[in-house]
Design a protein around this motif. Structure first.
Motif, PDB file in Angstrom:
ATOM      1  N   ALA A  87      48.731  17.933  41.618  1.00 49.14           N
ATOM      2  CA  ALA A  87      49.364  19.149  42.139  1.00 49.14           C
ATOM      3  C   ALA A  87      49.131  20.324  41.198  1.00 49.14           C
ATOM      4  CB  ALA A  87      50.860  18.912  42.348  1.00 49.14           C
ATOM      5  N   ILE A  88      49.314  20.103  39.908  1.00 48.84           N
ATOM      6  CA  ILE A  88      49.103  21.177  38.927  1.00 48.84           C
ATOM      7  C   ILE A  88      47.645  21.619  38.924  1.00 48.84           C
ATOM      8  CG2 ILE A  88      49.060  21.658  36.443  1.00 48.84           C
ATOM      9  CD1 ILE A  88      51.633  19.949  36.280  1.00 48.84           C
ATOM     10  N   GLN A  89      46.735  20.663  38.989  1.00 48.76           N
ATOM     11  CA  GLN A  89      45.312  20.998  38.986  1.00 48.76           C
ATOM     12  C   GLN A  89      44.924  21.798  40.230  1.00 48.76           C
ATOM     13  OE1 GLN A  89      42.749  17.564  39.149  1.00 48.76           O
ATOM     14  NE2 GLN A  89      41.062  18.655  38.185  1.00 48.76           N
ATOM     15  N   VAL A  90      45.380  21.369  41.394  1.00 51.31           N
ATOM     16  CA  VAL A  90      45.042  22.071  42.633  1.00 51.31           C
ATOM     17  C   VAL A  90      45.621  23.477  42.621  1.00 51.31           C
ATOM     18  CG1 VAL A  90      45.431  22.107  45.137  1.00 51.31           C
ATOM     19  CG2 VAL A  90      44.732  19.988  44.011  1.00 51.31           C
ATOM     20  N   TRP A  91      46.889  23.619  42.217  1.00 51.80           N
ATOM     21  CA  TRP A  91      47.497  24.952  42.203  1.00 51.80           C
ATOM     22  C   TRP A  91      46.827  25.857  41.171  1.00 51.80           C
ATOM     23  CZ3 TRP A  91      52.689  22.455  43.402  1.00 51.80           C
ATOM     24  CH2 TRP A  91      53.115  22.826  44.680  1.00 51.80           C
ATOM     25  N   THR A  92      46.464  25.317  40.025  1.00 51.89           N
ATOM     26  CA  THR A  92      45.800  26.136  39.010  1.00 51.89           C
ATOM     27  C   THR A  92      44.461  26.655  39.529  1.00 51.89           C
ATOM     28  OG1 THR A  92      46.876  24.895  37.233  1.00 51.89           O
ATOM     29  CG2 THR A  92      44.902  26.146  36.655  1.00 51.89           C
ATOM     30  N   ILE A  93      43.673  25.759  40.112  1.00 52.34           N
ATOM     31  CA  ILE A  93      42.375  26.181  40.655  1.00 52.34           C
ATOM     32  C   ILE A  93      42.559  27.176  41.790  1.00 52.34           C
ATOM     33  CG2 ILE A  93      40.337  25.358  41.917  1.00 52.34           C
ATOM     34  CD1 ILE A  93      40.584  22.757  40.218  1.00 52.34           C
ATOM     35  N   ALA A  94      43.533  26.918  42.671  1.00 53.96           N
ATOM     36  CA  ALA A  94      43.775  27.825  43.795  1.00 53.96           C
ATOM     37  C   ALA A  94      44.177  29.212  43.309  1.00 53.96           C
ATOM     38  CB  ALA A  94      44.858  27.252  44.710  1.00 53.96           C
ATOM     39  N   ILE A  95      45.008  29.273  42.274  1.00 54.57           N
ATOM     40  CA  ILE A  95      45.445  30.575  41.744  1.00 54.57           C
ATOM     41  C   ILE A  95      44.263  31.319  41.130  1.00 54.57           C
ATOM     42  CG2 ILE A  95      46.823  31.655  39.915  1.00 54.57           C
ATOM     43  CD1 ILE A  95      48.969  29.483  40.537  1.00 54.57           C
ATOM     44  N   ILE A  96      43.423  30.623  40.376  1.00 56.28           N
ATOM     45  CA  ILE A  96      42.262  31.272  39.754  1.00 56.28           C
ATOM     46  C   ILE A  96      41.300  31.787  40.824  1.00 56.28           C
ATOM     47  CG2 ILE A  96      40.192  30.846  38.359  1.00 56.28           C
ATOM     48  CD1 ILE A  96      41.958  28.898  36.686  1.00 56.28           C
ATOM     49  N   VAL A  97      40.992  30.947  41.803  1.00 59.31           N
ATOM     50  CA  VAL A  97      40.062  31.355  42.864  1.00 59.31           C
ATOM     51  C   VAL A  97      40.645  32.511  43.672  1.00 59.31           C
ATOM     52  CG1 VAL A  97      38.919  30.599  44.989  1.00 59.31           C
ATOM     53  CG2 VAL A  97      38.931  29.109  42.987  1.00 59.31           C
ATOM     54  N   ALA A  98      41.938  32.448  43.989  1.00 58.02           N
ATOM     55  CA  ALA A  98      42.575  33.537  44.744  1.00 58.02           C
ATOM     56  C   ALA A  98      42.537  34.843  43.956  1.00 58.02           C
ATOM     57  CB  ALA A  98      44.010  33.165  45.110  1.00 58.02           C
ATOM     58  N   ALA A  99      42.754  34.768  42.641  1.00 60.78           N
ATOM     59  CA  ALA A  99      42.714  35.982  41.812  1.00 60.78           C
ATOM     60  C   ALA A  99      41.317  36.583  41.806  1.00 60.78           C
ATOM     61  CB  ALA A  99      43.170  35.664  40.391  1.00 60.78           C
ATOM     62  N   VAL A 100      40.312  35.746  41.649  1.00 64.46           N
ATOM     63  CA  VAL A 100      38.924  36.247  41.644  1.00 64.46           C
ATOM     64  C   VAL A 100      38.572  36.833  43.006  1.00 64.46           C
ATOM     65  CG1 VAL A 100      36.507  35.547  41.465  1.00 64.46           C
ATOM     66  CG2 VAL A 100      38.162  34.712  39.799  1.00 64.46           C
ATOM     67  N   LEU A 101      38.935  36.134  44.083  1.00 64.76           N
ATOM     68  CA  LEU A 101      38.647  36.656  45.425  1.00 64.76           C
ATOM     69  C   LEU A 101      39.399  37.952  45.703  1.00 64.76           C
ATOM     70  CD1 LEU A 101      38.523  33.406  47.599  1.00 64.76           C
ATOM     71  CD2 LEU A 101      36.619  34.830  46.854  1.00 64.76           C
ATOM     72  N   SER A 102      40.593  38.105  45.132  1.00 62.35           N
ATOM     73  CA  SER A 102      41.335  39.359  45.346  1.00 62.35           C
ATOM     74  C   SER A 102      40.626  40.533  44.675  1.00 62.35           C
ATOM     75  CB  SER A 102      42.773  39.235  44.847  1.00 62.35           C
ATOM     76  OG  SER A 102      42.820  39.218  43.435  1.00 62.35           O
ATOM     77  N   ILE A 143      59.963  38.809  38.949  1.00 57.03           N
ATOM     78  CA  ILE A 143      60.514  38.877  37.591  1.00 57.03           C
ATOM     79  C   ILE A 143      59.745  39.853  36.708  1.00 57.03           C
ATOM     80  CG2 ILE A 143      60.845  37.525  35.475  1.00 57.03           C
ATOM     81  CD1 ILE A 143      61.327  35.094  37.309  1.00 57.03           C
ATOM     82  N   LEU A 144      58.426  39.877  36.851  1.00 58.13           N
ATOM     83  CA  LEU A 144      57.595  40.695  35.964  1.00 58.13           C
ATOM     84  C   LEU A 144      57.767  42.191  36.255  1.00 58.13           C
ATOM     85  CD1 LEU A 144      54.285  38.634  35.983  1.00 58.13           C
ATOM     86  CD2 LEU A 144      55.883  38.894  34.087  1.00 58.13           C
ATOM     87  N   PRO A 145      57.767  43.008  35.205  1.00 57.32           N
ATOM     88  CA  PRO A 145      57.840  44.459  35.429  1.00 57.32           C
ATOM     89  C   PRO A 145      56.532  44.990  36.009  1.00 57.32           C
ATOM     90  CG  PRO A 145      57.516  43.994  33.102  1.00 57.32           C
ATOM     91  CD  PRO A 145      57.696  42.661  33.784  1.00 57.32           C
ATOM     92  N   ASP A 146      56.589  46.170  36.591  1.00 58.67           N
ATOM     93  CA  ASP A 146      55.391  46.806  37.143  1.00 58.67           C
ATOM     94  C   ASP A 146      54.435  47.142  36.006  1.00 58.67           C
ATOM     95  OD1 ASP A 146      53.562  48.104  38.708  1.00 58.67           O
ATOM     96  OD2 ASP A 146      54.716  49.959  38.854  1.00 58.67           O
ATOM     97  N   MET A 147      53.217  46.673  36.120  1.00 54.18           N
ATOM     98  CA  MET A 147      52.214  46.876  35.073  1.00 54.18           C
ATOM     99  C   MET A 147      51.162  47.885  35.508  1.00 54.18           C
ATOM    100  SD  MET A 147      53.379  44.896  32.751  1.00 54.18           S
ATOM    101  CE  MET A 147      52.132  44.595  31.552  1.00 54.18           C
ATOM    102  N   GLY A 148      51.515  48.792  36.376  1.00 55.93           N
ATOM    103  CA  GLY A 148      50.584  49.831  36.794  1.00 55.93           C
ATOM    104  C   GLY A 148      49.458  49.319  37.667  1.00 55.93           C
ATOM    105  N   GLY A 149      49.760  48.385  38.549  1.00 53.42           N
ATOM    106  CA  GLY A 149      48.759  47.872  39.467  1.00 53.42           C
ATOM    107  C   GLY A 149      48.074  46.606  39.002  1.00 53.42           C
ATOM    108  N   LEU A 150      48.308  46.196  37.768  1.00 48.96           N
ATOM    109  CA  LEU A 150      47.722  44.962  37.252  1.00 48.96           C
ATOM    110  C   LEU A 150      48.703  43.818  37.490  1.00 48.96           C
ATOM    111  CD1 LEU A 150      45.336  43.695  35.742  1.00 48.96           C
ATOM    112  CD2 LEU A 150      46.546  44.191  33.614  1.00 48.96           C
ATOM    113  N   ASP A 151      48.279  42.811  38.233  1.00 47.43           N
ATOM    114  CA  ASP A 151      49.137  41.682  38.582  1.00 47.43           C
ATOM    115  C   ASP A 151      48.931  40.558  37.568  1.00 47.43           C
ATOM    116  OD1 ASP A 151      50.748  39.826  39.786  1.00 47.43           O
ATOM    117  OD2 ASP A 151      49.443  39.514  41.531  1.00 47.43           O
ATOM    118  N   LEU A 152      49.923  40.361  36.702  1.00 44.82           N
ATOM    119  CA  LEU A 152      49.849  39.305  35.693  1.00 44.82           C
ATOM    120  C   LEU A 152      50.505  38.005  36.153  1.00 44.82           C
ATOM    121  CD1 LEU A 152      50.582  41.307  32.415  1.00 44.82           C
ATOM    122  CD2 LEU A 152      48.376  40.567  33.315  1.00 44.82           C
TER     123      LEU A 152
END
Length: 196
Positions: free
Chosen positions: A111-126, A157-166
């Motif tokens: 589960a951790i591996q699939v979610w980690t890969i999915a998050i990385i791929v989604a970030a790159v595709l975004s 939870i995270l503060p606004d970082m000026g358009g950068l999604d951390l």
């Protein structure tokens, strides 16, 4: 002389085939829980690929809210079967309790591996989509539905970082900490119990 090669080939085939099917079951379970669009071609494929195993189990095991108990039991049994077969190809022995605990640890790691890969791929595709390089893509839509339940709380939870999604970075760090602090001890306990 050929026995180690044969055992390695058998272990590779077992890990590959069982791993792919477990990933399909996991993705279907999560996508069902988040109510992903069933018309998405990838979702439709996952449903068709996993229905032969889940359909008979669904008559015995009910759904609890959005979670399919049939899918959870199927994943546990398939993971335990994979570990048992791998143990046999390696000439090892196993205990039932060790097999169950190790299977739970392996499923959590998956589960951790699939979610980690999915998050990385989604970030790159975004990033690609933000540059106008992509129209609608069913895989991107699916990744968004898969990762949103983890990213949404971090974004709140995270503060606004000026358009950068951390939030992807934060969630990946939390997932890896969970892997180190919770999943690794479960897997180690399973290995100890497997040895009897």
């Amino acid at each position: 002389m050929a026995e180690p090669y044969t055992n390695n080939a058998a272990a590779f085939l077992i890990q590959t085939l069982f791993g792919l099917y477990l990933m399909a079951l996991f993705l279907r379970t999560v996508l069902q829980a988040v109510r992903a669009d069933p018309r998405n071609p990838v979702t439709h494929f996952l449903i068709r690929a996993t229905d032969p195993v889940l359909r008979p189990l669904r008559t015995l095991l009910p759904e609890v809210g959005r979670v399919s108990l049939a899918a959870l039991v199927a994943m546990l049994v398939i993971q335990a079967l994979e570990l048992g077969l791998l143990s046999l190809t390696g000439g090892g022995t196993w205990t039932a309790e060790g097999l169950v605990v190790l299977a739970i640890g392996q499923l959590l790691a998956l589960a951790i591996q699939v979610w980690t890969i999915a998050i990385i791929v989604a970030a790159v595709l975004s990033w690609i989509a933000a540059g106008g390089g992509m129209g609608y893509n069913p895989v991107f839509a699916l990744l968004d539905e898969l990762t949103a339940p983890l990213l949404r709380p971090a974004r709140a939870i995270l503060p606004d970082m000026g358009g950068l999604d951390l939030s992807p970075l934060v969630v990946i760090i939390v997932l890896q900490l969970f892997n180190i602090l919770m999943v690794a001890p479960v897997r180690d306990l399973g290995l100890v119990l497997m040895r009897g």
